[in-house]
Design an enzyme around this catalytic site. Structure first.
Site, PDB file in Angstrom:
ATOM      1  CB  THR A  44      49.123  56.458  94.051  1.00  0.00           C
ATOM      2  OG1 THR A  44      49.049  56.022  92.691  1.00  0.00           O
ATOM      3  CG2 THR A  44      47.750  56.896  94.511  1.00  0.00           C
ATOM      4  CE  LYS A  87      51.796  52.809  94.438  1.00  0.00           C
ATOM      5  NZ  LYS A  87      51.270  52.503  93.087  1.00  0.00           N
ATOM      6  CE  LYS A 111      49.927  60.334  84.195  1.00  0.00           C
ATOM      7  NZ  LYS A 111      49.673  60.317  85.647  1.00  0.00           N
ATOM      8  CE  LYS A 147      55.006  60.550  87.196  1.00  0.00           C
ATOM      9  NZ  LYS A 147      54.203  60.641  88.404  1.00  0.00           N
ATOM     10  NE  ARG A 148      49.135  54.559  80.001  1.00  0.00           N
ATOM     11  CZ  ARG A 148      48.180  53.799  79.450  1.00  0.00           C
ATOM     12  NH1 ARG A 148      47.831  52.661  80.028  1.00  0.00           N
ATOM     13  NH2 ARG A 148      47.613  54.150  78.329  1.00  0.00           N
ATOM     14  CG  HIS A 200      39.873  58.777  90.064  1.00  0.00           C
ATOM     15  ND1 HIS A 200      40.713  58.304  91.046  1.00  0.00           N
ATOM     16  CD2 HIS A 200      38.719  58.093  90.202  1.00  0.00           C
ATOM     17  CE1 HIS A 200      40.102  57.365  91.740  1.00  0.00           C
ATOM     18  NE2 HIS A 200      38.880  57.216  91.252  1.00  0.00           N
TER      19      HIS A 200
HETATM   20  C1  Z15 Z   1      43.713  57.440  86.143  1.00  0.00           C
HETATM   21  O1  Z15 Z   1      44.680  56.543  86.396  1.00  0.00           O
HETATM   22  C2  Z15 Z   1      43.571  58.565  86.941  1.00  0.00           C
HETATM   23  C3  Z15 Z   1      42.568  59.456  86.667  1.00  0.00           C
HETATM   24  C4  Z15 Z   1      41.710  59.228  85.607  1.00  0.00           C
HETATM   25  O2  Z15 Z   1      40.735  60.088  85.344  1.00  0.00           O
HETATM   26  C5  Z15 Z   1      41.852  58.097  84.824  1.00  0.00           C
HETATM   27 CL1  Z15 Z   1      40.780  57.839  83.527  1.00  0.00          CL
HETATM   28  C6  Z15 Z   1      42.846  57.204  85.080  1.00  0.00           C
HETATM   29  C7  Z15 Z   1      44.515  58.743  88.086  1.00  0.00           C
HETATM   30  C8  Z15 Z   1      44.975  60.171  88.318  1.00  0.00           C
HETATM   31  O3  Z15 Z   1      45.555  60.673  87.147  1.00  0.00           O
HETATM   32  C9  Z15 Z   1      45.970  60.176  89.449  1.00  0.00           C
HETATM   33  O4  Z15 Z   1      46.378  61.490  89.744  1.00  0.00           O
HETATM   34  C10 Z15 Z   1      45.381  59.541  90.682  1.00  0.00           C
HETATM   35  O5  Z15 Z   1      46.345  59.389  91.691  1.00  0.00           O
HETATM   36  C11 Z15 Z   1      44.803  58.193  90.352  1.00  0.00           C
HETATM   37  O6  Z15 Z   1      43.904  58.268  89.279  1.00  0.00           O
HETATM   38  C12 Z15 Z   1      44.066  57.573  91.517  1.00  0.00           C
HETATM   39  O7  Z15 Z   1      43.148  58.463  92.039  1.00  0.00           O
END
Ligand code: Z15
Length: 839
Positions: free
Chosen positions: A681, A685, A576, A570-571, A375
């Protein structure tokens, strides 16, 4: 008198209270029955919370029937099953989702109304199940919904944290504070404790080698893993899958510890005891454990969860009496990131030490059972565990990891004789003080397939972080599954009015298009229909008013609803670039201030919303929150500009808050430095709800633009191939900010001069830009401002904007998580749907 009588209709209560064979409708009877029995409460003082609990228990009864039938049909038919191992499941609320999936929403609405309650008020009493940080955890939740909705025999495995993601508070100065989230306080109607399903999980102790790759592991500490099951109903199907969450308990009952609510980080790290293992979700997103305290506990969480899940999967497999070598014909396990990678050496341990297989047999089973999803390509997020720590906590697993590495490096050496650098790069062990185990390398070599989560990201995985593995194993092992979202929660549930309009317009049952999202393409032919556009816009307006009402009632602030709503939620993370957004807001503010009142009147009023949590130890991210909060304070109070620009930081972002924010957005921002956001994601949405996208050429933004057409999105910024070179320039040929980007320089100097209070406080944040500007704000600022201006201009042509909005929604079919989960099922797992008969 009347005040002693229950709320609602007297006759309805009376007949339901009288006895079981009263002639009241079944739903009412069931709710009233739960009030009296399960809750042991009286109708006379039932409040919204009690009504929620009784309604939830009544819905749960329905789910249980389906759950049992589903599991029975799986046991009878014995299909190949898939398991989704995720340390996070960000589920949000359940009642509304369950009602919609069961098709019982309207019936419950009527029933609770007769009992004197409003279904919306009741739904609002439920607390979010927030067992995740962000995108990765919410993706897992969407995949469970889609798995059940497409009738796949798919179970989730996770941890039952006593405390979910922390509750975010904002101090008077604008700092983020963290408070625990005791989400289980009011008892949780959605889980079924399975005290009889439990496994003993070992830690520490000592391991001896017995030759032939086998070994024995003894002593140490044993902890009990106890199962809690959460039912996952499919939409419009009888299929009700299972999410099994493990709770840790001491094997003997005197090993208690107390959670120290005063200091979050210290509490996370505090205890070595059994219940500490599942006490709290780690709140770090995109940060591997290595720089963090409490890392031993995190390692224990990972092992506890993978070992319990594997034991459970193997027990289920063995009940069928098949030989162990057939495991890959009946079981596929998807690893959500590297967090569950210990499952690989754990399965090796079981096969070697307990099943008495030889190394080749065991390794061939392992590498046909596991599938790994990556991810992120951010280096700081790639997990590495110190060798001495693994040796201490899991001594037998370290031996196995070393053996895997030995055989693997021998094979690499055969293919690339004498290429020592390649060996060093590919080794499972990174040299250093201390040595570290590279979990991604282990996940890759132990899996059947590896995938990224959007096309660009999967390309980057293949060409950068896993390039050596692609060279060695061949490219066919490395593929892509673009993420998706469930249109049930993220359209039908959060935006019921829009969903109804779509249903009416398409002249299809909503069950049809919500399960085959490509069907919403049919909306395209209505873009020229002025009456349809009017309805479309009126719904967006009401969603804005719903959001404004939320802000009014929770924060006491009045949002103007005749403005463009611009949202970034978002976080908080530097990549970001919330900082880019707030600097853009300041730029807008300064520009507005410099205009004459007459000129200002011509500008497009804008309300900018931010929400998101920062990891508790992420200093720069927390400073960004503080800056946003203080900019909001100054800007919203300025009589010159307040009619044209408002800024809000909404505290405590959650799934439930997203469900209010997303339908209200005109434009949303997904502005990561190119090549850093794996997919995203929430971008999907927003677009599904008719919000336009302002973003960089990154992650799934690219595929969204491909689907909806580039003329319907606003792109800006440098592209991925330029990033490396720009960073090099920053380091070796720096240009002063004043020359490079005067507009950005002016903004930064205003902050520095104290325009937003506490000038000195922001210096470390500003210095990240002034110094090496790793995330390229100074390179993208001008094109960002230009893109914002284009958004303003486009918004002035209201009719054309609404057409863009409709076209966007209409072409989001690809991003249903049903499509994504079926790709996993078909091209990776070889798992097929099982139809559970409706009775
Ligand atoms: C996280 O929420 C995502 C990636 C990571 O490596 C960790 Cl530790 C947490 C996110 C991605 O930043 C995001 O771009 C992606 O849509 C999401 O995972 C689901 O794949």
């Amino acid at each position: 008198g009347k005040e002693h009588w229950p709320r609602g209709e007297e006759a309805v209560w009376k007949s339901a209270l009288r006895d079981v064979d009263a002639d009241s409708p079944a739903i009412i009877k069931s709710i009233v029955n739960h009030v009296q029995t399960s809750l042991a409460r009286q109708a006379y003082n039932l409040d919204d919370l009690g009504a929620y609990q009784a309604a939830a228990l009544s819905v749960r009864d329905n789910l249980l029937v389906n759950w049992n039938e589903t599991q029975l049909s799986y046991t009878r038919k014995n299909p190949k099953r898939a398991y989704y191992l995720s340390l996070e499941f960000l589920m949000g609320r359940t009642l509304d989702n369950a009602l919609l999936n069961l098709g019982l929403k309207e019936q419950y609405r009527d029933s609770v109304k007769k009992l004197g309650f409003s279904v919306e008020d009741i739904l609002d009493k439920e607390r979010d199940a927030a067992l995740g940080n962000g995108g990765l955890g919410r993706l897992a939740a969407c995949y469970l919904d889609s798995g059940a909705s497409t009738e796949l025999p798919l179970w989730g495995y996770g941890l039952r944290y006593k405390y979910g993601i922390f509750q975010q508070l904002i101090s008077p100065e604008g700092n983020q504070l963290e408070a625990p989230d005791p989400w289980l306080e009011n008892s949780n109607p959605w889980e079924l404790p399975r005290l009889d399903v439990n496994y003993e999980i070992r830690f520490y102790g000592h391991a001896d080698r017995l030759g032939d790759g086998k070994g024995i592991w003894q002593g140490g500490q044993e902890v009990l893993a106890v199962a809690y099951d959460v039912m996952i109903p499919g939409y419009g199907t009888k299929t009700t899958n299972n999410l099994r969450l493990w709770e840790s308990k001491p094997k003997r009952g005197f090993d208690l510890n107390s959670f120290n609510a005063g200091n979050y980080e210290a509490a996370v790290a505090s205890s070595n005891s059994a219940d500490a293992i599942t006490s709290v979700l780690y709140p770090n997103d995109h940060t591997s454990c290595m720089y963090r305290i409490g890392k031993e506990l995190r390692l224990k969480q990972q092992y506890f969860w993978t070992a319990a899940s594997l034991a459970d999967i193997l027990r289920r497999f063995k009940q069928q009496g098949k030989p162990i070598r057939e495991l890959p014909d009946f079981v596929a396990i998807q690893l959500n990131d590297t967090h569950p990678t210990l499952a690989i050496p754990e399965l090796m341990r079981i096969l070697l030490d307990e099943e008495d297989l030889n190394w080749e047999q065991a390794w061939s089973i392992v590498t046909n059972v596991f599938f790994y999803t990556n991810h992120t390509v951010l280096p700081e997020a790639l997990e590495k565990w110190a060798v001495p720590l693994i040796e201490h906590v899991l001594p037998r697993h370290l031996q196995i990891i070393y053996d895997i590495n030995l055989f693997f490096l021998q094979a690499v050496e055969r293919k690339y004789p004498g290429d020592r650098e390649r060996l060093a790069r590919m080794s499972l062990i990174e040299e250093g003080q201390p040595k570290q185990v590279r979990m991604a390398n282990l996940a890759v070599i132990g899996s059947r397939k590896v995938n990224g989560v959007a096309e660009l990201h999967s390309d980057l995985v293949r060409t950068t972080i896993l390039k050596d593995f692609v060279d060695f194993e061949g490219v066919s092992k490395f593929s892509n599954v673009t993420n998706g979202i469930t249109p049930r929660r993220w359209l039908d549930q959060c935006n019921a009015e829009l969903s109804d309009l779509i249903t009416k317009t398409l002249k299809l049952e909503k069950e049809v298009w919500l399960k085959d999202l490509f069907k919403i393409k049919g909306l395209l032919e209505f873009t020229e229909d002025a009456a349809f556009r009017k309805e479309w816009w009126a719904i967006k307006q009401r969603n804005k008013e719903r959001l404004a009402h939320y802000v009014q009632t929770t924060l006491g602030l009045t949002v103007r609803t005749d403005a463009m709503f611009d949202v970034q939620i978002k976080r908080l993370h530097e990549y970001k670039r919330q900082t880019l957004n707030i600097l853009g807001v300041i730029h807008r503010y300064l520009t507005l201030k410099a205009l004459s009142p007459a000129e200002r009147k011509k500008t497009n009023p804008r309300v900018v919303f931010f929400a998101g949590k920062a990891a508790p130890a992420y200093y720069i991210a927390k400073l960004t929150i503080r800056l946003i909060v203080n900019v909001a304070r100054i800007v919203n109070a300025d009589p010159d500009t307040k009619d044209y620009l408002q800024v809000y930081f909404l505290p405590d972002y959650s799934v439930s808050l997203a469900e209010v924010l997303i339908p209200a957005s005109d434009i949303s921002q997904h502005i990561s430095t190119a090549g850093t956001e794996a997919s995203g994601t929430s971008n999907m949405k927003f677009c599904l709800n008719g919000g336009l996208l302002l973003g960089t050429v990154d992650g799934a933004n690219i595929e969204i633009a491909e689907e909806v057409g580039e003329s319907n999105v606003f792109f800006f910024g440098h592209l991925t191939p330029a990033v490396e070179d720009l960073r090099y320039q920053h380091l070796y040929h720096p240009v002063p900010l004043q020359e490079k980007c005067p507009a950005l320089h002016r903004v930064i100097e205003q902050i520095s001069a104290g325009l937003f209070n506490d000038a000195e406080v922001y210096e470390p944040l500003l210095n990240t830009i002034r110094q090496n500007d790793y995330y390229l704000l100074s390179d993208d600022f001008d094109s960002y401002i230009a893109a914002l201006a284009m958004v303003d201009e486009a918004y002035q042509d209201r009719d054309e904007w609404i057409k863009k909005s409709i076209r966007t929604t209409a072409q989001m079919g690809k991003f249903s998580s049903d499509r994504a989960i079926l790709e996993y099922a078909e091209s990776f797992w070889n798992v097929e749907p099982v139809t559970v008969k409706k009775k």
